[in-house]
Motif scaffolding. Sequence first.
Motif, PDB file in Angstrom:
ATOM      1  N   VAL A  17       4.194  11.001  -3.679  1.00  0.00           N
ATOM      2  CA  VAL A  17       4.147   9.560  -3.446  1.00  0.00           C
ATOM      3  C   VAL A  17       4.340   9.353  -1.950  1.00  0.00           C
ATOM      4  O   VAL A  17       5.387   9.694  -1.395  1.00  0.00           O
ATOM      5  CB  VAL A  17       5.236   8.840  -4.268  1.00  0.00           C
ATOM      6  N   VAL A  18       3.288   8.846  -1.314  1.00  0.00           N
ATOM      7  CA  VAL A  18       3.309   8.790   0.150  1.00  0.00           C
ATOM      8  C   VAL A  18       3.774   7.415   0.615  1.00  0.00           C
ATOM      9  O   VAL A  18       3.162   6.392   0.302  1.00  0.00           O
ATOM     10  CB  VAL A  18       1.916   9.135   0.731  1.00  0.00           C
ATOM     11  N   ARG A  19       4.869   7.454   1.352  1.00  0.00           N
ATOM     12  CA  ARG A  19       5.505   6.218   1.813  1.00  0.00           C
ATOM     13  C   ARG A  19       4.957   5.878   3.197  1.00  0.00           C
ATOM     14  O   ARG A  19       5.216   6.581   4.172  1.00  0.00           O
ATOM     15  CB  ARG A  19       7.008   6.469   1.899  1.00  0.00           C
ATOM     16  N   GLY A  20       4.178   4.783   3.258  1.00  0.00           N
ATOM     17  CA  GLY A  20       3.634   4.357   4.542  1.00  0.00           C
ATOM     18  C   GLY A  20       4.717   3.710   5.384  1.00  0.00           C
ATOM     19  O   GLY A  20       5.796   3.374   4.880  1.00  0.00           O
ATOM     20  N   ALA A  21       4.403   3.493   6.667  1.00  0.00           N
ATOM     21  CA  ALA A  21       5.397   2.896   7.568  1.00  0.00           C
ATOM     22  C   ALA A  21       5.832   1.531   7.054  1.00  0.00           C
ATOM     23  O   ALA A  21       6.978   1.121   7.241  1.00  0.00           O
ATOM     24  CB  ALA A  21       4.807   2.772   8.962  1.00  0.00           C
ATOM     25  N   LYS A  22       4.900   0.821   6.385  1.00  0.00           N
ATOM     26  CA  LYS A  22       5.228  -0.541   5.950  1.00  0.00           C
ATOM     27  C   LYS A  22       5.395  -0.669   4.435  1.00  0.00           C
ATOM     28  O   LYS A  22       5.567  -1.772   3.923  1.00  0.00           O
ATOM     29  CB  LYS A  22       4.133  -1.501   6.429  1.00  0.00           C
ATOM     30  N   GLY A  41      -1.982  16.099   5.308  1.00  0.00           N
ATOM     31  CA  GLY A  41      -1.766  16.974   4.155  1.00  0.00           C
ATOM     32  C   GLY A  41      -0.435  16.751   3.454  1.00  0.00           C
ATOM     33  O   GLY A  41      -0.100  17.468   2.513  1.00  0.00           O
ATOM     34  N   PHE A  42       0.344  15.769   3.940  1.00  0.00           N
ATOM     35  CA  PHE A  42       1.653  15.443   3.348  1.00  0.00           C
ATOM     36  C   PHE A  42       2.532  16.704   3.262  1.00  0.00           C
ATOM     37  O   PHE A  42       2.641  17.409   4.254  1.00  0.00           O
ATOM     38  CB  PHE A  42       1.477  14.722   2.008  1.00  0.00           C
ATOM     39  N   ILE A  43       3.108  17.000   2.080  1.00  0.00           N
ATOM     40  CA  ILE A  43       3.989  18.184   2.038  1.00  0.00           C
ATOM     41  C   ILE A  43       3.186  19.425   1.620  1.00  0.00           C
ATOM     42  O   ILE A  43       3.112  20.414   2.341  1.00  0.00           O
ATOM     43  CB  ILE A  43       5.178  17.962   1.065  1.00  0.00           C
ATOM     44  N   VAL A 100       0.838  -1.205   0.000  1.00  0.00           N
ATOM     45  CA  VAL A 100       0.000   0.000   0.000  1.00  0.00           C
ATOM     46  C   VAL A 100       0.875   1.257   0.000  1.00  0.00           C
ATOM     47  O   VAL A 100       1.888   1.335   0.688  1.00  0.00           O
ATOM     48  CB  VAL A 100      -0.940   0.000   1.238  1.00  0.00           C
ATOM     49  N   VAL A 101       0.441   2.231  -0.805  1.00  0.00           N
ATOM     50  CA  VAL A 101       1.216   3.465  -0.971  1.00  0.00           C
ATOM     51  C   VAL A 101       0.233   4.597  -1.285  1.00  0.00           C
ATOM     52  O   VAL A 101      -0.887   4.327  -1.726  1.00  0.00           O
ATOM     53  CB  VAL A 101       2.252   3.264  -2.128  1.00  0.00           C
ATOM     54  N   GLY A 102       0.620   5.834  -1.042  1.00  0.00           N
ATOM     55  CA  GLY A 102      -0.211   6.969  -1.446  1.00  0.00           C
ATOM     56  C   GLY A 102       0.263   7.500  -2.785  1.00  0.00           C
ATOM     57  O   GLY A 102       1.474   7.565  -3.041  1.00  0.00           O
ATOM     58  N   MET A 103      -0.679   7.816  -3.657  1.00  0.00           N
ATOM     59  CA  MET A 103      -0.329   8.506  -4.911  1.00  0.00           C
ATOM     60  C   MET A 103      -1.241   9.718  -5.001  1.00  0.00           C
ATOM     61  O   MET A 103      -2.372   9.624  -5.450  1.00  0.00           O
ATOM     62  CB  MET A 103      -0.534   7.584  -6.128  1.00  0.00           C
ATOM     63  N   HIS A 104      -0.730  10.833  -4.514  1.00  0.00           N
ATOM     64  CA  HIS A 104      -1.559  12.041  -4.456  1.00  0.00           C
ATOM     65  C   HIS A 104      -1.342  12.886  -5.710  1.00  0.00           C
ATOM     66  O   HIS A 104      -0.327  13.563  -5.856  1.00  0.00           O
ATOM     67  CB  HIS A 104      -1.210  12.842  -3.179  1.00  0.00           C
TER      68      HIS A 104
END
Length: 677
Positions: free
Chosen positions: A442-447, A475-477, A425-429
């Motif tokens: 690109v949001v890097r989750g803990a895992k 809100g990420f960056i 799982v990853v974020g793609m904003h």
Amino acid sequence: MTGPITTERHDDVLVIISNNPPVNALGAAVRQGLEAGIKEGLADDSIKAMVIRCEGRTFFAGADITEFGKPFVEPGLPAVVDQIEASTKPVIAAIHGTALGGGCEVTLGCHYRIAVPSAKIGTPEVKLGLLPGAGGTQRIPRIAGVPLALEMTAKGDPISAKKALEAGLIDKIAGEDSLIEDAIAFAREKAGTTDLPRASKKTAQADPEAVAAFKKENARKFRGFDAPAANIACVEKASDGSSFENGIAFERQEFMKLMMGTQSAAQRHIFFAERQAAKIDGIASDIALRPINKVGVIGAGTMGGGISMNFLSAGIPVTIVEMAQEALDRGAGVIRKNYEASAAKGRLKPEQVEAAMGALTPTLDFSALADCDLIIEAVYENMDVKKEIFAKLDSICKPGAILASNTSYLDVDEIATATQRPQDVVGMHFFSPANVMKLLEVVRGAKTADDVLATVMALSKKIKKVAVVAGVCDGFIGNRMLKPRQVEAMKLLMEGATPEQIDKVHVAFGMPMGPFQMSDLAGVDIGWHRDPNRIESIRDALAAEGRWGQKTQKGFYDYDEKRNPTPSPRVAEIIENFRSKSNLQKREISDEEIIEKTLYTMVNEGALILEEKMAQRASDIDVVWIYGYGWPVYRGGPMFWADTEGLPKIVAGLEKHGFKVAELLKSKAESGGKFNR
Ligand code: 3HC
């Protein structure tokens, strides 16, 4: 010869070869080698002509930008180009890939130019806040005329080999796979020519009407930038009857002015920052990537549709899933409409539209996502809904599929808990409109697994995005830094500033629009609780009255049918009501205070983001703001701008208004440090 330049004899033709990966930048050793190569050809009576060509993926991509700002090493590029042009034996440039900037200028010093059909030729220096400083501004108009010279230098987009041939910037098109042979044959054809064509000996026809029209047409695009005007002035100089030598002296003077200025430093910073952003700290660059041959998108709304277009345009098939047939049809219809609009503007061929649409599979059946390699969820921002979707994806998707959320602020780690495979799982904003905006957070989750992150970062390049890695935080960056700006802008309204004043300060700073213009464009009702009786803020009051922004022709401004804004007396009244209810006195707010409160606080938030390691590096934050929010590139992004303002000044400004200053910012200011080196 040793170093990046070698020579090769082909009977009476000397081929001078550059091998300076990755892009044959014209660093000192290359310039020295070129000079030596020309001397070798001239000194040898058996040599009748010379060819300059490059190994690797491209012809010279320009001066070596990493040398800028460092001590100068002889010979300079202008001198090398002059020596090539002065050669009494024909010199032919054999072009493949991209002949850019100084690379283009080397070709213009050559007497003849031959290129493969796929080659591109251009002078993109303006994008680095510069101008072609090795004679390009003087030779292009002399060969190709003022109008094309203006386009090429002041806008900086490369032209095709075909267009270059029509304009006289190249003389011959070679076979795509036979450049070397064709160039040598061409050189032999020209051997013995005594009246060699030299660009510096030509004259350019003045064209004041073209200059005036060009300036007018591009006024908006060039707003705030120094370099376009300097490029235009040089092209005018080339065509005003001045000697070539005077033109070159003027070009040098303007080049040095730009080179020493902050704008070029900022634009060069962004050039490298963009490339640096692609690198993930702690992950080997050769890590094996997961193949992405088919993408699934959940949600056919504005975001889902825009996201799908990125992949379709890159030739990657997309399965798009919706809950209701009507929404699905509408979504697919919008995608088609967007492609057809591009085709109508000549940007796409009708068959490309059909190819993209042919690769789209709209469906109501979730299980159609089973064979997708990457699935991007793009539904509305609600944690429960997202978790439900991810649980469903977990049961449907094949092992190893990457599960991404397009959330703009929700906790990606929490979303991942809904699956048995948080490593996938990853974020793609994406940023709206997702088919246009270049930024991807690109949001890097803990895992999140390393190969998942690396795959998504590599894929982003394929879909022509500039991707930045962000950590999991509200809100990420980008949106995290937007928040203090919006909060402070609202407070300033309460204290006496108007939306117009605040927006004007931001636009004068170089932003495409100010905070209130942005609210009106995005929708004042976004995030509104939708209870018209609950009026807790100015935004609530506006939303309750249907002042939702441009879409309802009224928001912080009033709009006419053409969406032209005018200040709204009703909004002034609403603000006044809130002010008196809060017992606040209206006071004069200076533009400086607006900058300090709305922009310095963003820098402060950026420093916190770095402290918390939510961004890998300060330059990544700059990239986010340039490509996601229209921060003026000539100011290099908020962190670069803070460096140029001086960090002690930023700290003092924040403290003056009682803000808590981030430790990182404070310590850098105290030690004389900077965010960017
Ligand atoms: N100088 C130094 N390094 C350069 C460079 C240059 N002119 N152009 C590219 N590089 C580096 C990049 O930083 C990158 O380094 P990295 O791998 O360490 O990150 C590497 O070369 C590969 O570059 P890209 O990732 O950009 O490769 P692409 O294949 O995507 O693009 C390109 C190739 C189209 C040539 C692109 O790199 C580009 O546009 N380069 C810049 C061109 C330019 O602006 N030229 C003008 C320079 S100024 C000048 O010439 C002044 C003169 O008039 C006096």
